[in-house]
Each structure stands twice: as C-alpha cells, then as structure tokens.
Design an enzyme around this catalytic site. Structure first.
Site, short mmCIF file in Angstrom:
data_model
loop_
_atom_site.label_atom_id
_atom_site.label_comp_id
_atom_site.label_asym_id
_atom_site.label_seq_id
_atom_site.Cartn_x
_atom_site.Cartn_y
_atom_site.Cartn_z
N ASP A 269 -2.99 0.59 10.13
CA ASP A 269 -4.06 1.51 10.62
C ASP A 269 -5.43 1.14 9.81
OD1 ASP A 269 -3.57 2.26 8.09
OD2 ASP A 269 -2.90 4.27 8.51
N ASP B 26 -6.92 2.61 7.35
CA ASP B 26 -6.98 2.66 5.98
C ASP B 26 -6.26 1.37 5.35
OD1 ASP B 26 -7.87 5.04 5.76
OD2 ASP B 26 -6.36 6.24 5.49
N GLU C 131 0.61 -1.19 0.03
CA GLU C 131 -0.16 0.06 0.14
C GLU C 131 0.77 1.25 0.11
OE1 GLU C 131 -1.77 0.40 3.67
OE2 GLU C 131 -2.58 2.32 3.28
N ASP D 148 -0.41 -0.98 5.75
CA ASP D 148 -0.25 -0.08 7.20
C ASP D 148 -1.10 -0.71 8.29
OD1 ASP D 148 1.79 1.54 6.14
OD2 ASP D 148 0.27 3.17 5.75
#
Ligand code: 0RA
Length: 637
Positions: free
Chosen positions: A503, A505, A428, A501
């Site tokens: 997180d 997203d 990503e 990641d």
C-alpha cells in the site's frame, strides 16, 4: 500497388528481414527497452517523444502533446516536419514505413547534430511498433494527411493520404501489447517528471500531458530554460542568493550550459544531461564542473579574504552542501558508459566544461562579489558538520563493533554466522514482523521489524540521520558501518531484503529505505545485496486449488485459465493479511518466492523522483508513491 504484408503480395527479402527484426524485439523486449514492467512501458513513450524533441532541437517543432487515452493507449503528437512519406523505389515502400518497421533505423537523413533519439533509448520508434498490439500513424506533410495502421509491427495497409492538411507533424498512437507488458497503467506523475525535465532543457518548447480518463492535464513551457529548472528545484527552499548563476559557452562543437544556486539545506541536487539524456551516473561533464567550481570559489575567497592564508582550501565535498545545479552539454557523438549507460565518457568534455565554467564563474563573481560570502560561509559550516558527523559515526561503529554482543534488541537473528548464506528481512510493522519471525527458516533468515518513522534522508545531514533510532538499528544489524567507515566485508547478510506492505505507506517506507541505502551505503546496492520482497497481490481460489498472483498480468492469466470455474479473488493489501505459513510459502521460501534485486538505477530513480516531486513537502504525493511503488515492484533481476 505497393508490397505490403496484408494484401497478399509476395514477400520481398527486405520484408522478411524486417519481420525477423521486429520479431527479435518481441522475443527479447528487455534487450531493447530494459524490462517489461512499468519502466519499460514508460520507455515506449520516451522513445517517441525523443524523436519529437529532435525535431524541436533542430528548430522545426515547438509543441508536443502526450495523451493517455481511456482504453490504455497513448498518443504522442508533434508539429515537426512529419516523418517523410515519399516512396523509396528500391524497397517500394514509404520512408515512414521503413522508419516504423526497421530496427535501429532512426531514419534521420540529415546532419546528426545534437540528436536525442539514438542516444540512451536509441532503439527507434520501430520497437514501439513491434511491442504494440496496434499502432496508428498520422503524418501531416506536403499539404496532405497520411495514415497507416500496424498490428504488432506489421502494416495492415499501405501509407495512404486521406485528406488535406494545412499543417505538418506526426502523431504516433499505440497500444502497448498485453502479451508483452506485465502492467499497462501509465503513471501521470512519472511521465510528468520526465516531460517537465525535457521542457526545462528545451526552452520555448511546449509539452502537454493529457490524461483523458482521469480528466487531468499538465502543460510545461519554460522560456527560462535551466535557470527555471534550478528555481523550480529550489522552489520550497531558501536560496542563499537571489538569482541562479547562469553560465554558457561553446568550444570545439561542444555546447555547455550550467545554472546553479545554493540554498540553506544540506543536500546537493545536481542533475547533469548530455544531449538531454539524464546522465545519472555522472561523467566527464560533472567532473569538469566540480573542478571549476572548487577552483573558482577558493581563488575568489582568498582574493576577497574570506579564507585566511592559514585556512586550508575548501574541498569539492564542502561545496556540495546546499548546492542545486543543472549541467547540460550538447555534443555530436556522445559516448555513454557505465552500468546503466548513463555516464558521459567523452574525455575532451571534462576540460571544455572546466574552462568554460571556471572563466564564467570568475567573471560573474568579479562583477557580483556579494554572491561569494554566503557560499564560502556555508562550505565552512559543511566542513565543520562533516567533522561532527565523523564523531557520530564512530560512536555507532564502536557500538556495533562487537556484533553479537550489541545487536539491536528487535533483531531476531539467524543461527548461521556465514554472511554468504544469511538473509536479513527488514519488515514494516510489528505484526508483519511477528508473522515473519514465526514463518521464517531461522537457520539463515533474520528478521528486523521497523516501527517508528524513518527519517527522510533528503532533509537531513549524516549526523542527524545517524541519530534516527530506526536507521541506527539497521546500521547495527548490518554490521558494516556507514559513510567513510563503511566496510562491505563486515556485512553480516549477503541478502538484505526489504519487505513492506503493498500500500501507499509501504511504498513510502520502501522509497525512504532505497534513498537511505543509495545515499549512505551505495556499495550494498552496487554489489547486488539489496532486494525487494514480492508478496503476492492476489490469492485466487478455485475449488480446492489456490493460486498466488504477483502482478496484474499473473491475475489475467489465472482468470483466463480458470474462465469456466467459480473463482474467489482476494486482494492483499498488507503482509498482515497472511498468516506465518502463507508468508513463508509466498514470500520467504527461496524455492518459491520472487525476489527483485535493486540496481543502482532504481535506487537513483527513487532518490531523484523523491527530490523532484516531493522536496520539502511533508505529505508525500499519494499517487506518485503508488505509481512509483509499482515501478520498484517491477525491477527486473
Ligand atoms: C525521419 C526523418 C525526418 C524526421 C523524422 C524521421 C521524424 C520522426 C518522428 C517520430 C515522431 N515524430 C517525428 N518527426 C520526425 C526528417 C524530415 C525531413 O528531412 O523533412
């Protein structure tokens, strides 16, 4: 006085057997609950809830309360009959204690009619007990309130009456053992999704979920049963007819219930259950349903002249598009088969479901003929769209046929051409992609950075999905085609690794990719080619030494070991916080890294939670994604 472990009495042979049994569960928890990550953790709750549902299905219970306590413990309370408390003279202990300390002792002495517990989960409350640092049992029965406390499965006192009661029921309150579970954060959303599902399947049963710490609660009760379930799944869709079609019947002790409705989307959402257990791999009930639906629609379409004589029959696939359906069967001895034991195998169920659904549908469409036209028109359009998709697919295939000549520009390929040793990292973001390109071993590791939005496959047909640039890039890089042209032998990398990641997203992208692979290239998952990279969550520095921690449990252990040193903890939020060297060391170096293989169950879960929770909502639910991200992080290889 009764023989209990805590009071220094002699151990009986049966005590020792019990200890050995519970010990087996503690030594190899994954054998009993699948894994010791988020999934296994939630399994504990389902195990207790299943027992309460049995009480509900037997007609003795109409209220279940699941409470998440601030200290991390959970309680499940029901108003069923209460676990029997009478002392069994042979073993000299209460029936409740036997149920809580004996593996596989479901303890149901009554007729095993349509039981949930003992089905898929089927390991019994004793496993929950064994895997809890403490468990407190409360039973209301025979006009008294009874109590008993356990520690890691071992009773700390005998079952005692501590007061009077004017109700019946059971409460099991437990603390998952931190020596067993890597993470112990229950997810409100994951529990919500399953409890809501149960509430749809047991009409009239009220199930509450209360999260005390976060001051949140949900209450589910659906008197409309699976018809409400279909309406719920279609809540932000446009149905093609007003009310779901509802069919039910019984034959040879098999209860069949089906609800269905078409909407104007392109996806099928079919959920099938056997004794309330979600049969995600399908089975004989699903096959029977599809056969009956196809036959009934074709027959009525010809009678009503919606299909001309020269038109071919609509196929089962044509009738999938826009279909929302729930199939629920109940039977005495369900056989669960398949990789994840979630495919119903009972062969007689196929014919039973087929005949009940066929007759039900014919009668319904006879009475309400205007339900038929939109279904047939939709199926004809689906057939045309599939032909169009085939052309689009051929285009992609032709482009990627000369792999090497026409590989996507963003791909940093590896030098090896041997798929067996080659790996593709789907990364990503451009910056992480850059670090990965620098940090990798280019002989066998290829990097494909993703930037743009990945299409939500839930909302699109294959032809649309194929027009998404990021998806096309992935298909081209993999080299194995898609849909009907898919050929696993052409896969250019035997390890396809999703690296995102840690997180929200990143979790979102990971979920989308899982859903994409699951829907359009399931064989990559089935054959074990899909992995999720596990970047560390923390870096702990103590003097000159540094440690990378991949879970909260890792961090706890590291902190315990370093308890008297000065430590500095860095929490990684994204891959970008690591330089190429660190990324290699922690996440890409085969000698050191942790890779989690995605199994079909995980992909299905991602896809399903996606469907149930998010549907058409544009903004994904942050919290769910976070919780689910943890689940996916914790796949057990
Ligand atoms: C054994 C026998 C009976 C009920 C139960 C166990 C039971 C277990 C659990 C676990 C959570 N809630 C529960 N409720 C009931 C049958 C009781 C009878 O025959 O009276």
């Amino acid at each position: 006085m009764k023989g209990t472990f805590a009071e220094g009495n002699e151990y009986t042979a049966s005590d020792i057997q019990i200890l050995e049994g519970l010990d087996a569960a503690r030594r190899r928890p994954s054998m009993y609950i699948g894994d010791t990550g988020i999934r296994g953790l939630h399994h504990l709750v389902y195990e207790v809830v299943d027992n309460a549902i049995d009480e509900a299905m037997a007609g003795y219970c109409d209220h279940v309360i699941v409470t998440l306590h601030p200290d991390g413990s959970v309680s499940v309370e029901d108003n069923g009959r209460g676990i029997p408390v009478d002392v069994h003279p042979k073993v000299n202990k209460s029936a409740a204690e036997v149920v809580l300390t004996t593996l596989h002792a479901g303890g149901k002495f009554d007729n095993k009619a349509y039981q949930v517990s003992g089905g898929l989960h089927g390991v019994g409350v004793s496993v929950v007990n064994a895997l809890s640092s403490w468990l407190e049992l409360t039973v209301w029965r025979d006009g008294l309130e009874w109590h008993q406390r356990y520690s890691r499965g071992v009773p700390q006192c005998e079952l005692k009456a501590i007061g009077e009661a004017n109700r019946t029921g059971t409460k099991v309150h437990f603390m998952p053992d931190d020596a067993i579970f890597e993470e112990r954060d229950f997810s409100f959303d994951i529990l919500s999704a399953r409890l809501r599902e149960i509430a749809f399947l047991v009409p009239g049963l009220r199930i509450e979920l209360i999260d005390i710490k976060n001051n949140k609660s949900s209450s589910f009760k659906y008197d409309g049963g699976i018809v409400s379930f279909v309406e719920y799944l279609n809540r932000d869709k446009t149905p093609l007819f007003k009310e779901p079609i509802h069919i039910s019947g019984e034959k040879d002790d098999v209860l069949v219930e089906v609800a269905l409705q078409y909407n104007d989307s392109y996806q099928e959402r079919l959920f099938a259950f056997a004794n309330l257990i979600h049969t995600i791999e399908g089975g004989t009930h699903v096959i029977g349903f599809r056969a009956a639906l196809t036959r009934a629609v074709n027959e009525m379409a010809r009678r009503q002249k919606l299909l001309r004589d020269k038109d071919p029959n609509l196929s089962g696939d044509d009738l999938k598009e826009g279909l929302t359906a729930i199939i629920s069967v109940k039977l005495k001895e369900p056989q669960f088969e398949g990789q994840t034991k979630t495919r119903l195998g009972n062969s007689d169920v196929r014919g039973i479901v087929d005949s009940i659904v066929y007759e039900g549908l014919m009668a319904f469409l006879e009475e309400k003929p205007d339900y038929l036209r939109p279904i047939v028109e939709k199926a004809i359009k689906a057939r045309q769209a599939r032909d169009a998709a085939k052309k689009a697919r051929e285009l992609v295939r032709r482009k990627s046929a000369f792999s090497g000549l026409d590989l996507p520009g963003k791909l940093a390929d590896c030098s090896s051409k041997n798929p067996k040793e080659s790996e593709l990292y789907i990364v990503e973001g451009d910056s992480a992609g850059g670090s990965a390109k620098q940090g990798r071993d280019r002989t066998f590791q290829a990097i494909l950075p993703l930037r743009g939005k990945i299409l939500n496959v839930e909302k699109a047909r294959l032809d649309k999905v194929l027009s998404n640039a990021e998806i096309r890039t992935i298909i081209q890089a993999l080299g194995c085609g898609i849909g009907e042209d898919f050929n696993i032998n052409k896969l250019r990398y035997h390890r396809v690794i999703i690296m995102t990641d840690a997180d929200v997203d990143g979790a979102h992208i990971r979920t989308l990719l899982l859903a994409f692979f699951y829907r359009f290239m399931p064989e990559i998952i089935e054959r074990g080619h899909l992995y999720i990279a596990q970047p560390p969550l923390y870096r702990v520095q103590a003097g000159r030494s540094e440690y990378y921690c991949y879970s909260d449990k890792d961090l706890r252990n590291a902190m315990e070991q370093l308890s008297n040193k000065k430590v500095y903890v860095q929490r990684y939020k994204g891959l970008g916080e690591m330089n190429p060297e660190q990324l290699w060391k922690t996440t890409m170096n085969p000698e050191e890294r942790v890779l989690k293989r995605v199994d079909i169950e995980d992909a299905l879960a991602a896809d399903e939670y996606f469907t149930i929770l998010m549907g058409d909502k544009v903004e994904p639910r942050r919290e769910f994604i976070e919780a689910h991200a943890k689940e996916v992080r914790n796949l057990d290889v």
